[in-house]
Design a protein around this motif. Structure first.
Motif: not given
Length: 516
Positions: A34-38, A49-50, A267-270
């Motif tokens: 995971v990663e934090v995003f705005d 992230t995957k 990947e990249n889905e909230e």
């Protein structure tokens, strides 16, 4: 994220799991998934992230701080949060209770300052004050970040103090006053303490007992607080109580939450979870979210009022529907009856509950659709109380209708759907309806394998039930008379000669039935 089950009514439960190896712990605490995003309007969020598969653990996180509810302080271990009999009391403060010395030792870092404060004050304050104190003591010790895997500091979480209504602000001020009595030497000012109470109010997470049946405490999990809400989420949250049973402390693990994927996530889905139960029409969900979490839900389900029509539908028979006036009349009667049912259940008058449910269901059945919320709530109450009173045949019929309605409304991998299907399967099993019961237990097992995972205590129990009912179903198909005779003997707790005769039909048949 504004995430608190602390002030929400059950049945929005979160469940516990015990891992069997320290290797798994290391893997699940890795935040590489995971990663934090705005997110824009919703502020910060978490995304993957995957690509993820259904049932995969997205992240796991130990609690920053947690406390047992006041009302259960003597029935629940203050370390592992398991509900137990014969707990051992802390000899110093005489408030905290533990399973054994192992749990007490594991909790000492959290309890040490609390122990002295309670002993000095002569009594323990309420759970809000105790949790705020534990949070502030830990912030003072670890500056709000306890490990590299923590994605945000506690201080950075939303408090929404400015959005609180007057009554809530009054309660907050009382809590701050009680905190200052409890911790008179604190270095923190009133504004900062109020900020922490606000964070707890809208980010506190309910901790359940080991069976997932009752909320027993509240904790703070900073990473989880970054996961935003969606009424049709792609993840479920599971509570893991940890494991302190190993002789070697190296293999002990802390309580933690797990975020599990409900289906394939790109990947990249909230990543999202549901803060409130989906089984409410969109306007009611939006109202609850606004009141507790101070935001307007604009998810697809709310924006398009998805499934609202099913939740309030009238029954259609051969193209004919009852009049709007009759539907309105039955709906108003249903609301009145649901209030009476809840009052009778709270008073312990279960026969009155059954009477009210039967009368209301008779009026609902020809008018309301099988997905109507009021009918589903009545079916749930009826099946639960009838099962408690051991009227299993009637309870089975109501639970079947309830699950059929749930399956048309809930996400196919919803944890509450899995739990309801499991209970319905067990009710059918107790009623002697082995084929239907086994089918429901298998369906529940498939759901809970995704939402809870294979090592969860509930999943393990369900697997045992699935194997048991599968064996009983084979007996039933081979010799129905023998099956029913054996079942009757088991229910009456009698030893019968035919038990031995049936061994040729199935090995180990003496252990076929659990005493009920």
């Amino acid at each position: 994220m504004h995430f608190s089950q602390h002030f929400l009514p059950l049945p929005l439960f979160f469940f516990c799991e015990v891992f069997q190896s320290s290797v798994h712990l290391v893997m699940t605490l890795d935040m590489d998934n995971v990663e934090v995003f705005d997110t824009g309007v919703k502020g910060r969020g978490l995304r993957t992230t995957k690509d993820l598969c259904a049932g995969e653990v997205v992240l796991a996180e130990p609690s920053f701080a947690a406390v047992v509810f006041d009302s259960l302080s003597q029935q629940v271990c203050h370390s592992c949060f398991r509900r137990q009999a014969n707990l051992h009391r802390c000899a110093q403060c005489k408030f905290a209770h533990y399973c054994d010395r192992t749990c007490q030792t594991a909790c000492w870092d959290e309890h040490k300052q609390e122990c002295g404060a309670i002993k000095k004050n002569g009594k323990a304050p309420n759970e809000n004050v105790r949790l705020a104190a534990r949070v502030l003591w830990r912030i003072q010790k670890d500056t709000g970040i306890v490990s590299d895997s923590q994605l945000t500091s506690v201080d950075q979480l939303e408090d929404h103090v400015a959005d609180m209504p007057a009554d809530n602000l009054k309660e907050l001020k009382i809590d701050v006053h009680n905190f200052l009595d409890y911790c008179p030497n604190t270095r923190h000012g009133v504004e900062y303490i109020s900020h922490i109470f606000g964070i707890i109010n809208c980010n506190g997470f309910t901790l359940s007992d080991q069976r997932g049946q009752q909320g027993v405490g509240v904790g703070l999990f900073p990473n989880l607080c970054l996961v935003n809400h969606d009424c049709w989420p792609n993840c479920a949250v599971i509570l893991n109580h940890g494991n302190q049973s190993a002789l070697n402390a190296t293999f002990h693990s802390k309580r933690r939450v797990e975020l599990r994927a409900l289906g394939k996530i790109a990947e990249n889905e909230e990543l999202t979870v549901g803060y409130v139960d989906f089984l409410n029409v969109s306007t009611d969900r939006q109202r609850a979210l606004k009141h507790q979490y101070h935001f307007d839900c604009t998810c697809k389900s709310c924006s398009k009022n998805l499934k609202d029509d099913l939740m309030m539908a009238a029954k259609e028979t051969e193209g004919n529907k009852p009049s709007d006036e009759l539907v309105k009349e039955v709906q108003e009667l249903s609301l009145e009856c649901l209030a009476k049912v809840e009052a009778a259940r709270t008073a312990g008058d279960f026969h009155e509950v059954v009477k009210l449910c039967r009368e209301c269901l008779d009026k609902q059945e020809p008018v309301l659709a099988d997905t109507h919320l009021y009918q589903l709530r009545m079916l749930s109450a009826a099946s639960e109380v009838l099962s408690y009173l051991k009227f299993f045949s009637e309870a089975a019929e109501y639970s079947r209708r309830m699950v059929e309605g749930y399956m048309k409304l809930y996400h196919p991998n919803n944890a509450q759907l899995g739990m309801a299907t499991m209970r319905a399967g067990v009710t059918h099993w107790h009623a002697g309806l082995i084929e239907v019961g086994h089918g429901m237990i298998c369906k529940a097992y498939a759901i809970l394998m995704i939402t809870h995972g294979p090592n969860h205590s509930i999943t393990k129990d369900l697997e045992s039930m699935r194997m048991q009912t599968e064996m009983e179903q084979r007996i039933f198909k081979q010799n129905e008379c023998v099956y029913h005779s054996m079942r009757e003997a088991a229910l009456q707790n009698k030893s019968m000669g035919m038990m031995a005769e049936a061994v040729s039909v199935e090995d180990n048949v003496k252990a076929l039935f659990h005493k009920q």
